[in-house]
Scaffold this motif. Structure first.
Motif, PDB file in Angstrom:
ATOM      1  N   TYR A 119     -34.071   4.605  -0.496  1.00  0.00           N
ATOM      2  CA  TYR A 119     -34.612   3.492   0.291  1.00  0.00           C
ATOM      3  C   TYR A 119     -34.028   2.169  -0.193  1.00  0.00           C
ATOM      4  N   LYS A 120     -33.948   1.199   0.714  1.00  0.00           N
ATOM      5  CA  LYS A 120     -33.471  -0.133   0.352  1.00  0.00           C
ATOM      6  C   LYS A 120     -34.590  -1.138   0.593  1.00  0.00           C
ATOM      7  N   SER A 121     -34.985  -1.831  -0.456  1.00  0.00           N
ATOM      8  CA  SER A 121     -36.054  -2.822  -0.334  1.00  0.00           C
ATOM      9  C   SER A 121     -35.588  -4.042   0.454  1.00  0.00           C
ATOM     10  N   VAL A 122     -36.547  -4.720   1.095  1.00  0.00           N
ATOM     11  CA  VAL A 122     -36.217  -5.908   1.891  1.00  0.00           C
ATOM     12  C   VAL A 122     -36.036  -7.117   0.996  1.00  0.00           C
ATOM     13  N   GLY A 123     -37.025  -7.411   0.120  1.00  0.00           N
ATOM     14  CA  GLY A 123     -36.886  -8.576  -0.742  1.00  0.00           C
ATOM     15  C   GLY A 123     -38.214  -9.096  -1.238  1.00  0.00           C
ATOM     16  N   ILE A 124     -38.215 -10.379  -1.621  1.00  0.00           N
ATOM     17  CA  ILE A 124     -39.404 -11.013  -2.166  1.00  0.00           C
ATOM     18  C   ILE A 124     -39.779 -12.224  -1.322  1.00  0.00           C
ATOM     19  N   ARG A 125     -41.047 -12.673  -1.476  1.00  0.00           N
ATOM     20  CA  ARG A 125     -41.488 -13.920  -0.842  1.00  0.00           C
ATOM     21  C   ARG A 125     -42.075 -14.831  -1.908  1.00  0.00           C
ATOM     22  N   LEU A 126     -41.643 -16.090  -1.891  1.00  0.00           N
ATOM     23  CA  LEU A 126     -42.167 -17.130  -2.769  1.00  0.00           C
ATOM     24  C   LEU A 126     -43.064 -18.032  -1.939  1.00  0.00           C
ATOM     25  N   ASP A 127     -44.318 -18.224  -2.395  1.00  0.00           N
ATOM     26  CA  ASP A 127     -45.258 -19.020  -1.611  1.00  0.00           C
ATOM     27  C   ASP A 127     -45.790 -20.220  -2.385  1.00  0.00           C
ATOM     28  N   SER A 128     -45.172 -20.524  -3.521  1.00  0.00           N
ATOM     29  CA  SER A 128     -45.605 -21.684  -4.302  1.00  0.00           C
ATOM     30  C   SER A 128     -44.538 -22.004  -5.332  1.00  0.00           C
ATOM     31  N   GLY A 129     -44.710 -23.140  -5.984  1.00  0.00           N
ATOM     32  CA  GLY A 129     -43.807 -23.518  -7.064  1.00  0.00           C
ATOM     33  C   GLY A 129     -42.544 -24.212  -6.584  1.00  0.00           C
ATOM     34  N   ASP A 130     -41.627 -24.393  -7.510  1.00  0.00           N
ATOM     35  CA  ASP A 130     -40.336 -25.032  -7.230  1.00  0.00           C
ATOM     36  C   ASP A 130     -39.437 -24.000  -6.556  1.00  0.00           C
ATOM     37  N   LEU A 131     -39.361 -24.061  -5.238  1.00  0.00           N
ATOM     38  CA  LEU A 131     -38.665 -23.020  -4.484  1.00  0.00           C
ATOM     39  C   LEU A 131     -37.167 -22.989  -4.777  1.00  0.00           C
ATOM     40  N   ALA A 132     -36.560 -24.152  -4.972  1.00  0.00           N
ATOM     41  CA  ALA A 132     -35.127 -24.191  -5.281  1.00  0.00           C
ATOM     42  C   ALA A 132     -34.855 -23.503  -6.619  1.00  0.00           C
ATOM     43  N   TYR A 133     -35.618 -23.871  -7.639  1.00  0.00           N
ATOM     44  CA  TYR A 133     -35.423 -23.293  -8.972  1.00  0.00           C
ATOM     45  C   TYR A 133     -35.756 -21.805  -8.995  1.00  0.00           C
ATOM     46  N   LEU A 134     -36.923 -21.447  -8.476  1.00  0.00           N
ATOM     47  CA  LEU A 134     -37.361 -20.051  -8.539  1.00  0.00           C
ATOM     48  C   LEU A 134     -36.440 -19.128  -7.753  1.00  0.00           C
TER      49      LEU A 134
END
Length: 594
Positions: free
Chosen positions: A360-375
């Motif tokens: 299987y191939k995973s889709v990815g992650i979601r970031l919903d807070s914090g410094d989005l550029a850095y993270l």
């Protein structure tokens, strides 16, 4: 007639869905009335099939301002109700401080017009509401009202448009057309505003990014949410979280899980069903949880990661594992419930690598807070290290989605900082059009009984452009549109290669010659009434979206840029310019000084 997209449910009344809004009378329609009104209103979309009513069954002839009915009664009393009138629907200023607008809402307008008919109950309510007595003759007139003698000419939905140019031209008996004014404005104003907002977000994000509309929970009520999902899609968004909109309009749906799902787990021991078949079905992993734990251990001991991964949150790992067992082909994890870099990303990688072992191939992650550029940048580095460390081609390109009250300014700031976000989930600022509350479309009389009319004002921007007009878009050598020009109905069409004088409607010093390399007539017949003219078919939603994207590509970049855009030129022909100012002087009263 009113035939709605949500069918009448056969389940218990409390389980009814969609836009029924508790009113059986809005959705239960007799077959005889369907046939009668289809015949009365003339053209149908396809032979043998009556056009569906508006998506929202609250869109009826009563969705209007009271003064439309008081004027209709006054017209009738004066014997003017059948006078042939021409109205233009247009706006005066582009929204959001920009220099373009995306026209939307046409399909819903045509559905309203195709099904415009008052019921006996509605007529009774109108008569009770009107001031004074309501004569029986007017009641009879209301019973016979439909749009069979109305003609509608409009710019194609999804087209990039500009101030003063008519989006719709509605012709017909003056009383009937006035009754259409308020609902048509209602259907166009928000639709065009939110489609424009979506297009602006698309331009800032860029073509390569995926845009997801996540605004349902923050939208202004159910209709605001459904409309926003539809028109954000037209404006360039790729998908929505709104399941009802997905069903109604065929918009792709996207969504995974929330923080509540992650925090609902306490430990991996809660996972009872631990087996997972390989993607090809050839074998079964009996303990997927242990496989995940073994991969987490490898990540923690990885020298390439510098032993930077310590103990992660095991309840979060349990949630990710459980979700992967439920959706092994669509595993996307929300990684900021506890700590993005110390827990969320390593836990995701452990589950993704275990899924990879099973094909299987995973889709990815979601970031919903914090410094989005850095993270997003740090997460990308980890994905790339793991790809190299464990020999997993493509893992370094694992998708990163960002959400958390994003807007145009946020996207622009991320672009300037540099980031690794592949996909944006945008909600509140998008669907509520937080930066501007309304577009401000108007509906003005420009001709009655073949006599041009003008509306004057001390504010020149509010002076209307009189008479029935034809509208053209002129293109230059590079393929970009140069100017929109309005002409009188009987003036010759601008020709390719022939010089034409384009004049500002009100400023005599602003004028220019244009030699067009391509000429496009903007107004097309979408409802011919009794005229016998060929009617333009209403395109599919996906085709409208594609048209909008193509339109934006045909605009000169400086007209659609976010900061200090160049105003697009809207002009009139020399002959129409002269007539505007002749009528202006003729209608304006002459003052007297004493």
């Amino acid at each position: 007639m009113r035939e709605y997209l949500i069918p009448v449910c056969t389940r218990h009344d409390s389980l009814k869905t969609g836009f029924e809004l508790g009113s059986e009378k809005l959705v239960i329609i007799g077959q005889e009335r369907l046939k009668m009104e289809a015949k009365a209103n003339g053209p149908s979309v396809n032979a043998g099939r009556v056009m569906d009513g508006p998506t929202n069954p609250m869109v009826t002839p009563l969705l209007t301002d009271l003064y439309q009915f008081t004027m209709a009664y006054a017209y009738w009393k004066a014997g003017k109700h059948n006078d042939r009138a021409v109205f233009d629907l247009y706006f005066r200023k582009n929204p959001f401080g920009g220099e373009f607008t995306v026209f939307a809402g046409l399909e819903e307008c045509i559905k309203l017009i195709a099904n415009f008919k008052l019921t006996e109950e509605e007529i009774s309510f109108i008569c009770e509401t009107l001031p004074g007595s309501c004569e029986e003759g007017f009641v009879k007139y209301l019973r016979n009202i439909d749009c069979s003698d109305v003609e509608v000419y409009a710019i194609s939905e999804g087209t990039v448009v500009f101030p003063k140019v008519p989006l719709l031209r509605v012709e017909g008996p003056v009383a009937v057309v006035q009754l259409l004014e308020t609902p048509v404005l209602n259907l166009v104003n928000f639709a065009s505003l939110v489609a424009t907002n979506a297009a602006r977000h698309r331009l800032v994000a860029g073509k390569s990014k995926m845009l997801l509309e996540f605004g349902l929970r923050r939208a202004q009520g159910p209709d605001g949410a459904i409309s926003a999902s539809k028109y954000c899609y037209i404006g360039g968004f790729d998908a929505t979280s709104n399941v009802a909109a997905g069903r109604l309009f065929g918009i792709p749906l996207r969504g995974t899980h929330s923080h509540a799902f992650v925090s609902s787990f306490m430990s991996p021991d809660e996972i009872l069903e631990r087996s997972l078949h390989r993607s090809d079905g050839s074998s079964t992993c009996e303990d997927f949880v242990s496989l995940v734990q073994s991969w987490l251990s490898k990540i923690q001991w990885s020298k390439a990661l510098g032993n930077s991964v310590g103990e992660t949150n095991q309840s979060e790992l349990a949630a990710f594992t459980s979700y992967a067992l439920a959706f092994p082909n669509n595993f996307l994890a929300l990684v900021d419930t506890y700590d993005v870099m110390r827990s969320g990303v390593p836990n995701f990688c452990a589950v993704a690598l275990a899924l990879n072992d099973l094909g299987y191939k995973s889709v990815g992650i979601r970031l919903d807070s914090g410094d989005l550029a850095y993270l997003s940048g740090e997460a990308r580095k980890i994905f790339q290290i793991i790809e190299k460390e464990f020999g997993l081609p493509g893992f370094g390109k694992t998708s990163i989605t960002a959400s958390n009250d994003l807007n145009e300014e946020t996207l622009d700031a991320l672009n300037k900082q540099g980031h690794e976000v592949d996909c944006y989930g945008i909600g509140t600022y998008l669907v509520t059009c937080y930066a501007q509350a309304a577009l401000g479309c108007v509906f003005k009389l420009v001709e009655i009984n073949n006599q041009p009319r003008i509306k004057l004002s001390e504010d020149v921007s509010k002076v209307s452009i009189p008479c029935k007009k034809r509208c053209y878009r002129l293109y230059g050598r590079e393929g970009y549109s140069l100017v929109d020009i309005m002409t009188g109905e009987n003036e010759p069409c601008p020709k390719v290669g022939e010089r034409i004088l384009c004049r500002h409607p009100f400023n005599e010093s602003k004028r220019a010659y244009v030699v067009p390399q391509r000429v496009e007539e903007l107004l097309k017949c979408y409802w011919p009434g009794k005229s016998g003219k060929v009617r333009e078919e209403l395109p599919a939603l996906k085709d409208i979206r594609d048209h909008c994207i193509k339109q934006l590509e045909q605009m000169r970049p400086d007209h659609i840029r976010r900061l200090n855009p160049t105003p697009y030129k809207v002009s009139v022909s020399a002959k129409l310019y002269d007539f505007i100012h002749f009528l202006w002087l003729n209608e304006a009263p002459v003052g007297e000084l004493q």
